[in-house]
Motif scaffolding. Structure first.
Motif, PDB file in Angstrom:
ATOM      1  N   SER A 133       0.816  -1.209   0.000  1.00 54.76           N
ATOM      2  CA  SER A 133       0.000   0.000   0.000  1.00 54.76           C
ATOM      3  C   SER A 133       0.851   1.261   0.000  1.00 54.76           C
ATOM      4  CB  SER A 133      -0.929  -0.007   1.219  1.00 54.76           C
ATOM      5  OG  SER A 133      -1.704   1.157   1.265  1.00 54.76           O
ATOM      6  N   ALA A 134       1.990   1.220   0.680  1.00 60.02           N
ATOM      7  CA  ALA A 134       2.833   2.410   0.816  1.00 60.02           C
ATOM      8  C   ALA A 134       3.483   2.825  -0.499  1.00 60.02           C
ATOM      9  CB  ALA A 134       3.905   2.165   1.871  1.00 60.02           C
ATOM     10  N   ILE A 135       3.596   1.887  -1.455  1.00 54.57           N
ATOM     11  CA  ILE A 135       4.240   2.220  -2.734  1.00 54.57           C
ATOM     12  C   ILE A 135       3.254   2.189  -3.900  1.00 54.57           C
ATOM     13  CG2 ILE A 135       6.553   1.519  -2.018  1.00 54.57           C
ATOM     14  CD1 ILE A 135       6.116  -1.134  -3.436  1.00 54.57           C
ATOM     15  N   ASP A 136       1.971   2.022  -3.606  1.00 57.91           N
ATOM     16  CA  ASP A 136       0.949   2.052  -4.652  1.00 57.91           C
ATOM     17  C   ASP A 136       0.582   3.513  -4.915  1.00 57.91           C
ATOM     18  OD1 ASP A 136      -1.098   1.619  -6.414  1.00 57.91           O
ATOM     19  OD2 ASP A 136      -2.511   0.863  -4.915  1.00 57.91           O
ATOM     20  N   VAL A 137       1.332   4.174  -5.780  1.00 57.53           N
ATOM     21  CA  VAL A 137       1.176   5.606  -6.016  1.00 57.53           C
ATOM     22  C   VAL A 137      -0.035   5.853  -6.922  1.00 57.53           C
ATOM     23  CG1 VAL A 137       2.273   7.685  -6.916  1.00 57.53           C
ATOM     24  CG2 VAL A 137       3.651   5.937  -5.740  1.00 57.53           C
ATOM     25  N   LEU A 138      -0.931   6.740  -6.472  1.00 57.18           N
ATOM     26  CA  LEU A 138      -2.138   7.089  -7.213  1.00 57.18           C
ATOM     27  C   LEU A 138      -2.087   8.566  -7.603  1.00 57.18           C
ATOM     28  CD1 LEU A 138      -4.804   5.394  -4.889  1.00 57.18           C
ATOM     29  CD2 LEU A 138      -3.621   4.380  -6.838  1.00 57.18           C
ATOM     30  N   TYR A 139      -2.761   8.902  -8.712  1.00 57.78           N
ATOM     31  CA  TYR A 139      -2.719  10.279  -9.217  1.00 57.78           C
ATOM     32  C   TYR A 139      -4.073  10.642  -9.812  1.00 57.78           C
ATOM     33  CZ  TYR A 139      -1.290  14.322 -12.068  1.00 57.78           C
ATOM     34  OH  TYR A 139      -1.181  15.562 -12.633  1.00 57.78           O
ATOM     35  N   SER A 140      -4.519  11.888  -9.575  1.00 61.46           N
ATOM     36  CA  SER A 140      -5.788  12.380 -10.119  1.00 61.46           C
ATOM     37  C   SER A 140      -5.623  13.809 -10.609  1.00 61.46           C
ATOM     38  CB  SER A 140      -6.882  12.330  -9.037  1.00 61.46           C
ATOM     39  OG  SER A 140      -8.023  13.043  -9.462  1.00 61.46           O
ATOM     40  N   ASN A 141      -6.077  14.072 -11.843  1.00 60.12           N
ATOM     41  CA  ASN A 141      -6.078  15.441 -12.359  1.00 60.12           C
ATOM     42  C   ASN A 141      -7.329  15.728 -13.179  1.00 60.12           C
ATOM     43  OD1 ASN A 141      -5.621  13.981 -14.665  1.00 60.12           O
ATOM     44  ND2 ASN A 141      -3.868  15.185 -15.374  1.00 60.12           N
ATOM     45  N   ASN A 142      -8.403  14.980 -12.922  1.00 66.37           N
ATOM     46  CA  ASN A 142      -9.608  15.096 -13.743  1.00 66.37           C
ATOM     47  C   ASN A 142     -10.551  16.213 -13.308  1.00 66.37           C
ATOM     48  OD1 ASN A 142     -10.233  13.215 -11.390  1.00 66.37           O
ATOM     49  ND2 ASN A 142     -12.276  13.660 -12.169  1.00 66.37           N
ATOM     50  N   ALA A 143     -10.452  16.656 -12.054  1.00 63.49           N
ATOM     51  CA  ALA A 143     -11.439  17.604 -11.522  1.00 63.49           C
ATOM     52  C   ALA A 143     -11.082  19.021 -11.943  1.00 63.49           C
ATOM     53  CB  ALA A 143     -11.509  17.491  -9.999  1.00 63.49           C
ATOM     54  N   THR A 144     -11.743  19.533 -12.952  1.00 61.04           N
ATOM     55  CA  THR A 144     -11.427  20.851 -13.507  1.00 61.04           C
ATOM     56  C   THR A 144     -12.687  21.702 -13.619  1.00 61.04           C
ATOM     57  OG1 THR A 144     -11.714  20.036 -15.780  1.00 61.04           O
ATOM     58  CG2 THR A 144      -9.503  19.904 -14.835  1.00 61.04           C
ATOM     59  N   GLY A 145     -12.488  23.014 -13.611  1.00 58.74           N
ATOM     60  CA  GLY A 145     -13.565  23.950 -13.884  1.00 58.74           C
ATOM     61  C   GLY A 145     -14.573  24.126 -12.760  1.00 58.74           C
ATOM     62  N   PHE A 146     -14.124  24.068 -11.502  1.00 54.75           N
ATOM     63  CA  PHE A 146     -15.032  24.205 -10.368  1.00 54.75           C
ATOM     64  C   PHE A 146     -14.951  25.620  -9.774  1.00 54.75           C
ATOM     65  CE2 PHE A 146     -14.508  19.718 -10.878  1.00 54.75           C
ATOM     66  CZ  PHE A 146     -15.754  19.194 -10.565  1.00 54.75           C
ATOM     67  N   ASN A 147     -16.063  26.033  -9.147  1.00 57.30           N
ATOM     68  CA  ASN A 147     -16.093  27.331  -8.484  1.00 57.30           C
ATOM     69  C   ASN A 147     -16.912  27.240  -7.196  1.00 57.30           C
ATOM     70  OD1 ASN A 147     -18.901  27.663  -9.129  1.00 57.30           O
ATOM     71  ND2 ASN A 147     -18.298  28.362 -11.176  1.00 57.30           N
ATOM     72  N   LYS A 148     -17.114  28.363  -6.529  1.00 57.18           N
ATOM     73  CA  LYS A 148     -17.751  28.350  -5.213  1.00 57.18           C
ATOM     74  C   LYS A 148     -19.194  27.879  -5.257  1.00 57.18           C
ATOM     75  CE  LYS A 148     -19.128  33.227  -5.462  1.00 57.18           C
ATOM     76  NZ  LYS A 148     -19.000  34.548  -4.841  1.00 57.18           N
ATOM     77  N   ASP A 149     -19.808  27.846  -6.455  1.00 55.13           N
ATOM     78  CA  ASP A 149     -21.188  27.377  -6.581  1.00 55.13           C
ATOM     79  C   ASP A 149     -21.279  25.942  -7.075  1.00 55.13           C
ATOM     80  OD1 ASP A 149     -22.267  29.901  -5.824  1.00 55.13           O
ATOM     81  OD2 ASP A 149     -21.865  30.655  -7.850  1.00 55.13           O
ATOM     82  N   SER A 150     -20.133  25.291  -7.255  1.00 54.36           N
ATOM     83  CA  SER A 150     -20.128  23.935  -7.809  1.00 54.36           C
ATOM     84  C   SER A 150     -20.644  22.912  -6.822  1.00 54.36           C
ATOM     85  CB  SER A 150     -18.705  23.540  -8.232  1.00 54.36           C
ATOM     86  OG  SER A 150     -18.250  24.340  -9.285  1.00 54.36           O
ATOM     87  N   GLU A 151     -21.145  21.810  -7.393  1.00 54.90           N
ATOM     88  CA  GLU A 151     -21.471  20.658  -6.570  1.00 54.90           C
ATOM     89  C   GLU A 151     -20.171  19.928  -6.228  1.00 54.90           C
ATOM     90  OE1 GLU A 151     -24.402  18.214  -8.412  1.00 54.90           O
ATOM     91  OE2 GLU A 151     -25.628  19.915  -9.027  1.00 54.90           O
ATOM     92  N   ILE A 152     -20.304  18.824  -5.528  1.00 49.53           N
ATOM     93  CA  ILE A 152     -19.127  18.059  -5.104  1.00 49.53           C
ATOM     94  C   ILE A 152     -18.342  17.580  -6.325  1.00 49.53           C
ATOM     95  CG2 ILE A 152     -18.387  15.959  -3.919  1.00 49.53           C
ATOM     96  CD1 ILE A 152     -20.858  16.261  -2.144  1.00 49.53           C
ATOM     97  N   ALA A 153     -17.019  17.763  -6.298  1.00 50.42           N
ATOM     98  CA  ALA A 153     -16.148  17.309  -7.374  1.00 50.42           C
ATOM     99  C   ALA A 153     -15.693  15.883  -7.112  1.00 50.42           C
ATOM    100  CB  ALA A 153     -14.925  18.231  -7.486  1.00 50.42           C
ATOM    101  N   LYS A 154     -15.430  15.133  -8.178  1.00 47.43           N
ATOM    102  CA  LYS A 154     -14.960  13.758  -8.030  1.00 47.43           C
ATOM    103  C   LYS A 154     -13.518  13.650  -8.488  1.00 47.43           C
ATOM    104  CE  LYS A 154     -15.945  10.290 -10.831  1.00 47.43           C
ATOM    105  NZ  LYS A 154     -16.636   9.175 -11.508  1.00 47.43           N
ATOM    106  N   LEU A 155     -12.681  13.054  -7.653  1.00 48.07           N
ATOM    107  CA  LEU A 155     -11.294  12.777  -8.001  1.00 48.07           C
ATOM    108  C   LEU A 155     -11.185  11.344  -8.492  1.00 48.07           C
ATOM    109  CD1 LEU A 155      -9.600  14.354  -4.847  1.00 48.07           C
ATOM    110  CD2 LEU A 155      -9.939  15.445  -7.070  1.00 48.07           C
ATOM    111  N   ASN A 156     -10.817  11.162  -9.747  1.00 51.31           N
ATOM    112  CA  ASN A 156     -10.616   9.824 -10.299  1.00 51.31           C
ATOM    113  C   ASN A 156      -9.133   9.479 -10.220  1.00 51.31           C
ATOM    114  OD1 ASN A 156     -13.321   9.580 -10.996  1.00 51.31           O
ATOM    115  ND2 ASN A 156     -13.001  10.523 -13.000  1.00 51.31           N
ATOM    116  N   PHE A 157      -8.779   8.599  -9.298  1.00 50.53           N
ATOM    117  CA  PHE A 157      -7.380   8.218  -9.116  1.00 50.53           C
ATOM    118  C   PHE A 157      -6.999   7.072 -10.045  1.00 50.53           C
ATOM    119  CE2 PHE A 157      -5.799  10.680  -5.608  1.00 50.53           C
ATOM    120  CZ  PHE A 157      -6.926  11.064  -4.903  1.00 50.53           C
TER     121      PHE A 157
END
Length: 470
Positions: A133-157
């Motif tokens: 688990s300690a070396i299973d590196v995960l990365y997410s960069n899908n959550a774009t274009g959000f602002n203070k009125d946005s609903e919950i954002a999803k991070l896809n790792f």
């Protein structure tokens, strides 16, 4: 389908309170309730995480809130979120992110959290395999274009590294596997993950890597998380007491990021065996699975030629209901709608006096709508599944209300009911539902229906996928 805020069933409760205090933020008290919220999923299927495809107790991720390309304009940098193991991630104090008053922002996140980042990159060293688990590196960069009125954002790792899992069996002349040790010889062990791009740097530091070995009742499981690289010609050495067995990796052996490779190795001390060992069924569902091979190893001999690999899982049917769903009444009746993605199957209503329809909204693309307090249903016939085994189906489900019961929609495939269970998230937040172990057949008929007495909210269905191994 990027207008949806999807919520994976496996992570319906995974709400991450985010963090950071800065003059660019709204003047809000630093509490998780006022912070940015996230949901998350981990792509593919795996057992690297102790809890399978869920998060473990005390897991922590790092989150960046930024604007512009890459990490050229970071508003909140490397904020720490941790979980008690129940899927809820929270931050405290200065680690709580608030949206800026104006403009949109994007999010980048990674696992496992490291406080000592250098140049916004995560140092990776896979030499120690004892804690996968300690070396299973995960990365997410899908959550774009959000602002203070946005609903919950999803991070896809996504998994940044590769995994190899070997099932080791005792063959003729090997009485048991007690004390088995397995080592990858002369393997590059260090790299770094550039958080701005998600890319790995060129690997360095060649060394012998000892794997994680777990004894089982019928064999031993050997696990290794490795840097994506070409490993052709490398040796994997199996040692039991004073005996060693060498498996030379094929010249084309190339590990790709996010993929898991399975092999079955039989160790033996006599030559002349004619029986090949077949690969067992893969039950892992957390990395992208790449089937491996079965190999029989003789003591101090080259391995016998591998047998043919097992089949690869494929998506052989997919329906996203096109793009022409009406935004206002009259809606499109399911049976008469014409913009389905697939043209070789038959679409029809289950009931003639009340039916599901096709629609889209300002925030949701085209999907099927099952109106509340009505008995409705849809049918898809003549789905060609010839030659496929290990069938399973996924689809996305949402309700026009909070915490609705998933089971209000019934799923029948070739006349067999496949029960579902669980609770959906917030109003009109899509969740992925999985139907596993579908009976094999040359053709499939899928029926999804709702009864008036059980459908109190109104339900939505989208993105049906059927998988099989061929």
């Amino acid at each position: 389908m990027n207008t949806k805020k999807l919520l994976s069933v496996a992570f319906l409760a995974l709400l991450l309170g985010s963090s950071c205090k800065n003059d660019a933020y709204r003047d809000l008290e630093e509490t998780a309730e006022n912070g940015v919220q996230f949901t998350s999923t981990i792509a593919g299927n795996s057992t690297t995480r102790v809890s399978g495809n869920s998060w473990d107790k005390d897991d922590a991720i790092g989150v960046f809130m930024k604007q512009g390309t890459g990490l050229s304009n970071v508003i909140a940098g490397n904020k720490r979120y941790s979980t008690a193991g129940n899927g809820n991630f929270t931050a405290t104090g200065d680690d709580i992110i608030n949206y800026p008053n104006e403009g949109t922002v994007d999010f980048i996140a990674y696992y496992p959290f490291k406080a000592d980042l250098r140049d916004n990159s995560v140092a990776i060293n896979v030499a120690d395999q004892s804690n996968q688990s300690a070396i299973d590196v995960l990365y997410s960069n899908n959550a774009t274009g959000f602002n203070k009125d946005s609903e919950i954002a999803k991070l896809n790792f996504k998994h940044s590294l590769s995994k190899v899992e070997i099932t080791v069996k005792a063959g003729p002349g090997v009485t048991n596997l007690d004390g088995l040790a397995v080592t990858y010889q002369n393997i590059l062990s260090q790299t770094s993950l550039d958080l701005a791009s998600g890319n790995l740097t060129a690997p360095t530091a060649a060394t012998n890597i000892s794997t994680k070995v777990t004894a089982g009742t019928t064999g031993s499981t050997v696990e290794a998380i490795l840097i994506p690289e070409v490993y052709g010609g490398k040796d994997v050495v199996f040692t039991i007491g004073t005996n060693s067995f060498t498996w030379k990796l094929p010249t084309t052996y190339n590990l790709e990021a996010g993929k898991k490779y399975n092999h079955t190795i039989e160790l033996r001390t006599e030559a002349g065996i004619t029986k090949a060992v077949e690969i067992g069924e893969t039950t892992i569902t957390d990395w992208v699975i790449v089937p491996g091979s079965s190999v029989i190893l003789d003591k101090d001999k080259e391995p016998i030629k591998p047998i043919d690999p097992v089949g690869v899982e494929q998506v052989f049917f997919e329906e996203d209901f096109g793009t022409q769903g009406p935004r206002s009444n009259p809606r499109g009746r399911f049976a008469t709608y014409t913009d389905f993605k697939n043209k070789t199957v038959k679409y029809s209503d289950l009931y003639t006096d009340s039916w599901a329809d096709i629609r889209q909204t300002s925030t949701m693309d085209t999907h099927v709508w099952f109106p509340a307090n009505r008995t409705t249903g849809m049918k898809i016939e003549n789905i060609n599944a010839a030659g496929y085994t290990k069938l399973r189906m996924t689809y996305e489900q949402a309700a026009n209300g909070n915490n609705a019961d998933i089971a209000a929609l019934k799923v029948n495939i070739n006349g067999v009911n496949y029960p579902t269970s669980g609770t959906l998230g917030g109003q009109n937040q899509f969740s992925e539902v999985a139907i596993n172990s579908i009976a094999s057949a040359a053709n499939l008929t899928v029926e999804i229906s709702a009864q008036a007495a059980e459908n109190k909210a109104g339900y939505r269905i989208d993105n049906i996928k059927i998988f099989g191994t061929k």
